[in-house]
Write an enzyme that holds these catalytic residues in place. Structure first.
Site: not given
Length: 805
Positions: A384, A740, A744
């Site tokens: 990410d 996070d 996700d």
């Protein structure tokens, strides 16, 4: 399973045969009146009690499904679904039976004969207990997902406002009021704004680094989740404004409900770790070899317990000794038991446990033991962007101010990547000799601002956090780095012990008496201040283009004001383009001294000027004939350690793919900064949005993912992330996925090893992961991978040297 789960997929016919069912009804593409007609509700009245009851029967409660996990017995049996474990179990049983048989046959039963099978049983039992404990915690991500749901909502029913209605009782068609700080209880269409603006923090669901402004205007039907500007989603939070919304989806049909389903599906398809696969292969080979050897040993000795005579060329008079047969069978079994590495599971568990301690010292907290060796086999890291590769803290990186002559600007590079005012300096800064133009920029950034920054944690190890909008917090940090002019440095801030000393001083010098709130039309915010001299001044910050359209003058370095002509505007727009092309978010600063209608205004509600402030439609005229003073570029900066970590990955043969919900231009700029892409590399074939990737054919997807070097996927939704991870695994890659947010979690669960952020990560992401980063730093992942490789190689060396593999 709750009612919400039982009625998953059902849809109520709301009296219109053409009523689209389920997700086919794109409320975001319809105007407000059409949405009210489809759901047969009026904004002012809401649903009746009968309507609510009927819809609840069809839709169920507004809650997430509860999936029943496997029983304890099923979990226990699964622990023995391993080739090596089954071999050990058979060997232990046979050894135990033979030891018992020897005692029953009149021999002296020796306790030592039972030691070996009992030790093997003990190892297997301990191994099973550890496995069951890990598996029993696997579904906690689904429980954590429920924690982020809202528990109450303010609803309008039968013309009356019902405060604190349990959120699970909401049904499609309900009219809900949302205020600052509220957690959105369901997916809803925004019907009207009570405040001038509405902003929602939905980064945990979509991956966006900024709070999103919402509108009542319909958008295209085929937009992605980030483009649904007139929708608010369950589990997100209102950070600014008040609005009235229409519930369109509840329970499992919300976006967060879809994530719930994806997490559950991912948990059902967890693969064996690379080491377990190799151990299973080893177990199968070992089984075949041991079986052949034992059979040969037994057959070689068959003459000792089976004999016969040859008569007329044929065997006759067979003699069979059962005692000798069992004796040689015991020898064969003993040989088999000796060949089985019964200490291997214990050694592997010990190695992995020691590995977790080493990783914990490097800020990588391992939640599941097998993750240690999986890290060592990692070939692709899907990362990410926000919070992992970047700091997730907005910071000013560029400042443009006016020069001493027209048609010229000064450029300053601002260092620092956090909300720490002492993190970095401004290059080529004049220090205490601030000119009038720089002082005006600092004044506007400090006073036309509602954010705050404070230090959290211990004095030495604490970090700085923002309260309010991240962009405004970054501007206040800029003010601290700019400092104060010598003539005011020792005055207003004396005795102040907070973090923002300079901002405090400016707010003491200029008293704020009115605020012109930001709105999406004029794209600016203004404040009216009363200086110590009694003069009223309007300070404005906002989008550069809109400020330029309303600016008639420009302030130069010495404070003098000149006319804003076309040429001057082009110079400023050129500076804006330079920052925008680097994916910076740019804010302009302006002011106005000529405020005759507010000359005596002091915030008094009876003053004639106060009526002007009550109507936001007047703000554009108040913010006219402005004096433009400068502009600043902000971004979520990359972490300092990341470029080196990316380079280490490349050296180690690990590919890095960035998957983010943020916009394409910003993500590409960050990827160039950290080394995923070269500064001037053509990345047309390497950078796709999630939607563009999904629209590729299966062959083109595999071809795209197989490219050497880094890749970028922007505007990615949870299902896009899952598809990318699944395709990589199908092509034989060992995938580590970082994240996070709620968005996700499905991919974290599906990846060979899911890595969540410990500081900024949601509980959903943490529970879905195999490892948690205590410092949210990408470089920690790279260090953990190195440690994992070391542990994996050590275990392979032990198995090879100890068992002849």
């Amino acid at each position: 399973m709750g009612k919400g789960g039982q009625n998953y997929g059902k849809r109520e016919n709301l009296g219109d045969d053409k009523e689209p069912k389920g997700d086919s009804y794109a409320a975001w593409s319809k105007d407000v009146r059409e949405c009210e007609e489809k759901f047969q509700v009026r904004k002012a009245h809401g649903l009746s009690g009968d309507d609510v009851e009927k819809r609840r029967q069809m839709y169920g409660l507004n809650e997430l499904e509860k999936h029943d996990g496997p029983s304890i017995m099923r979990l226990i049996l699964d622990q023995f679904n391993d080739t090596l474990v089954r071999i050990l179990l058979v060997a232990a049983v046979v050894s135990f039976v033979l030891a018992w048989y020897d005692g029953d046959e009149g021999g002296e039963m020796e306790i030592t004969a039972f030691v070996e099978p009992l030790v093997i049983f003990l190892i297997l039992i301990v191994n099973a207990i550890v496995g069951v404990w890990q598996e029993n915690n696997a579904e906690k991500a689904l429980d954590a997902l429920k924690e982020i749901q809202s528990e109450h909502a303010t609803v309008i029913r039968e013309g009356k406002k019902v405060a604190s209605l349990p959120a699970k009782e909401l049904v499609p068609g309900d009219i809900v009021e949302l205020r600052v700080g509220d957690k959105v209880p369901a997916d809803m269409r925004v019907l009207s704004l009570i405040s001038s603006t509405l902003r929602v923090e939905q980064g945990s669901l979509t991956g966006e680094s900024e709070a999103v402004s919402k509108t009542t205007k319909a958008v295209s039907e085929d937009v992605d989740i980030q483009g649904k500007k007139c929708m608010v989603f369950a589990g997100t939070t209102v950070v600014n404004g008040i609005c009235i919304c229409l519930v369109t989806q509840t329970g499992m049909n919300t976006e967060i409900g879809k994530v719930h389903c994806q997490i559950h599906e991912a948990s059902q398809s967890e693969d064996d770790t690379p080491l377990k696969k190799k151990l299973n292969e080893f177990g199968e080979v070992l089984t075949a070899i041991i079986g052949v050897i034992c059979t040969l040993v037994w057959l070689i000795n068959v003459k000792y317990f089976l004999s016969w005579e040859i008569v007329d060329g044929w065997p006759r008079n067979f003699k069979f000794s059962f005692e000798k047969c069992t004796y040689y069978f015991e020898i064969a079994v003993a040989l088999a038991v000796a060949a089985i590495p019964e200490g291997l599971p214990a050694v592997i568990t010990t190695c992995l446990a020691l590995g977790t301690r080493k990783m914990a010292a490097k800020n990588a907290l391992v939640r599941k033991l097998p993750s240690v060796e999986t890290l060592g086999c990692t070939t692709v890291i899907c990362s990410d962007k926000t919070g992992t590769l970047t700091t997730n803290q907005m910071a000013v990186s560029k400042l443009y101010a006016m020069s001493s002559k027209p048609y010229d600007v000064r450029s300053f590079d601002v260092q620092g990547t956090s909300y720490d005012p002492f993190d970095g300096k401004i290059q080529n800064w004049p220090g205490g000799q601030l000119d009038s133009n720089l002082q005006m920029i600092a004044k506007i950034a400090a006073i036309c601002n509602d954010a705050d920054v404070e230090k959290a944690g211990q004095e030495k190890s604490g970090h700085y956090v923002a309260n309010g909008m991240p962009t405004e917090a970054a501007l206040k940090v800029l003010v601290e780095k700019m400092g104060l002019a010598n003539e005011i440095a020792s005055g207003p801030s004396s005795g102040y012990d907070g973090v923002l000393r300079c901002s405090y001083a400016w707010n003491k010098l200029e008293q704020r008496i009115a605020t012109l709130e930001f709105d999406r039309d004029r794209k600016s915010m203004g404040v009216i201040v009363n200086s110590c001299s009694g003069k009223r001044t309007l300070l404005v910050k906002g989008a550069v283009e809109t400020l330029l359209d309303r600016s008639s003058f420009v302030q130069l370095l010495d404070g003098s004001v000149v006319h804003m002509d076309k040429e001057f505007k082009e110079v400023i727009l050129k500076s804006l383009h330079q920052m925008s092309s680097s994916a910076l978010r740019v804010l302009g600063f302006a002011y106005k001294d000529d405020l005759p209608e507010f000359a005596t205004y002091n915030g008094d509600e009876d003053h004639p000027a106060h009526q002007l402030l009550l109507n936001p439609a007047n703000y554009s005229s108040i913010e006219s004939r402005l004096v433009f003073v400068g502009l600043a570029g902000l971004r979520d900066p990359p972490r300092k350690e990341v470029p080196e970590a990316i380079d280490d990955c490349r050296t180690s043969g690990i590919r890095v793919m960035v998957i983010t919900g943020d916009n394409k231009e910003t993500a590409e700029a960050i990827c160039r900064d950290i080394g995923v892409f070269g500064r001037h590399e053509n990345i047309t074939s390497r950078s796709l949005t999630g939607k563009e990737f999904i629209e590729l054919s299966s062959r083109d997807k595999q071809s795209h993912l197989s490219q050497s070097g880094g890749l970028l996927f922007s505007r990615a939704e949870p299902r896009h992330k899952q598809d990318i991870v699944r395709l990589l695994k199908e092509s034989g890659e060992v995938v580590a996925m970082t994240g996070d947010g709620v968005n996700d979690a499905p991919a974290l669960k599906l990846a060979d090893i899911g890595i969540a952020m410990g500081i900024a990560g949601t509980e959903v992401a943490k529970e879905a992961s195999d490892m948690v980063l205590a410092d949210d730093n990408f470089s920690t992942i790279v260090a953990a991978v190195g440690e994992g490789r070391s542990i994996y190689n050590n275990m392979k060396a032990f198995i090879s040297s100890g068992n002849g593999i």
